[in-house]
Design an enzyme around this catalytic site. Sequence first.
Site, PDB file in Angstrom:
ATOM      1  N   SER A  38       1.015  -1.133   0.080  1.00 39.07           N
ATOM      2  CA  SER A  38       0.005   0.024   0.078  1.00 39.07           C
ATOM      3  C   SER A  38       0.880   1.257   0.058  1.00 39.07           C
ATOM      4  CB  SER A  38      -0.907   0.080   1.232  1.00 39.07           C
ATOM      5  OG  SER A  38      -1.748  -1.098   1.442  1.00 39.07           O
ATOM      6  N   GLU A 192      -5.820  -4.468  14.655  1.00 38.93           N
ATOM      7  CA  GLU A 192      -5.619  -4.999  16.122  1.00 38.93           C
ATOM      8  C   GLU A 192      -6.463  -4.169  17.100  1.00 38.93           C
ATOM      9  OE1 GLU A 192      -3.192  -3.759  14.203  1.00 38.93           O
ATOM     10  OE2 GLU A 192      -2.808  -5.768  13.635  1.00 38.93           O
ATOM     11  N   SER A 211       1.922  -8.493   6.292  1.00 38.25           N
ATOM     12  CA  SER A 211       2.766  -9.065   5.086  1.00 38.25           C
ATOM     13  C   SER A 211       4.202  -8.981   5.660  1.00 38.25           C
ATOM     14  CB  SER A 211       2.457  -8.184   3.953  1.00 38.25           C
ATOM     15  OG  SER A 211       3.051  -6.878   4.031  1.00 38.25           O
TER      16      SER A 211
HETATM   17  I1  8IG Z   1      -1.692  -0.069   5.954  1.00 34.99           I
HETATM   18  O1  8IG Z   1      -2.749  -0.808  11.713  1.00 34.99           O
HETATM   19  C1  8IG Z   1      -1.800  -1.038   7.594  1.00 34.99           C
HETATM   20  N1  8IG Z   1      -1.866  -2.424   7.739  1.00 34.99           N
HETATM   21  N2  8IG Z   1      -2.191  -5.251  11.296  1.00 34.99           N
HETATM   22  N3  8IG Z   1      -2.566  -3.041  11.493  1.00 34.99           N
HETATM   23  C2  8IG Z   1      -2.174  -4.137  10.640  1.00 34.99           C
HETATM   24  N4  8IG Z   1      -2.117  -4.080   9.595  1.00 34.99           N
HETATM   25  C3  8IG Z   1      -2.018  -2.780   9.084  1.00 34.99           C
HETATM   26  C4  8IG Z   1      -2.241  -1.572   9.694  1.00 34.99           C
HETATM   27  C5  8IG Z   1      -2.349  -1.892  10.957  1.00 34.99           C
HETATM   28  N5  8IG Z   1      -2.022  -0.615   8.657  1.00 34.99           N
END
Ligand code: 8IG
Length: 274
Positions: A38, A192, A211
């Site tokens: 991302s 979370e 990931s």
């Molecule tokens: I972009 O706050 C992204 N991916 N687990 N927690 C988790 N994955 C994410 C987060 C996040 N932000």
Amino acid sequence: MSTRINLAQALHEAHSAADVIARLSGVKQHDIVLTLGSGWRESAASLGDVVAVLPAAEIPGFSGGWVPGHSGVIQSIRLESGAHALVIGARAHLYEGRGVQAVAHGMRTAAAAGARTAVLTNGAGGIDPTFSVGDAVLISDHLNLTAVSPLIGADFVDLTDLYSERLRSIARQVEPGLQQGIYVQLPGPHFETPAEIRALSILGGQLVGMSTALEAITARSLGMEVLGVSLVTNAAAGLSGPIDHLDVLAEGRAAESKLALTLKRLVDALPLPG
Ligand code: 8IG
């Protein structure tokens, strides 16, 4: 791809994928692999000349992207140095339910295509309060809290220097402001709870996402040198407001042109065969 698979099958499928990539792109060997998470997708085109854009669904073992903001293509890019980069926009995530072997397949394919260096990027939540949304942070180490390994059999690979000190030091020479942090991989797809983020913080986690750690382990086990970089797209749960995937994507897009420059500088500085 079945979740129950033996090593010979997994490597065979990776070699088939690498053969298809070589045939469709006309590039016999790829020297480096990049996985774009991302916020990082726009970076691909600025890395060099795009030789081929391949729909992931046409490559054995890959599946088209289905998460908004996750592209389903694999690109072959000729860097300024003349080295060839394999750019995977179609990362497999554990939360897709295709199993950890589908997650490992990208790095196995890259290794079969000739890659000796892996640059893994992602969007992540910031746990360390010194990180701001929009920051790029080098991954210095990880906590794999997925409860699985991508490796099959008695492959007791050493992860002491998983996120190469050498490559991080090169990265900090070209981007002196780059911070570093410990990345926590969780399976997702839920974000979370605030209590979990407090616990991860006590464990030393500074970034959290879904990931990278499993891919890094796979790449290392195949002899690749690994560089990891996170874009902080949101403050982790409980540290700021609620987390919305669309806001996360918007932050990613806002940072995209800056990240493209950062990634190009990093990649151009890496020691690769030209
Ligand atoms: I972009 O706050 C992204 N991916 N687990 N927690 C988790 N994955 C994410 C987060 C996040 N932000």
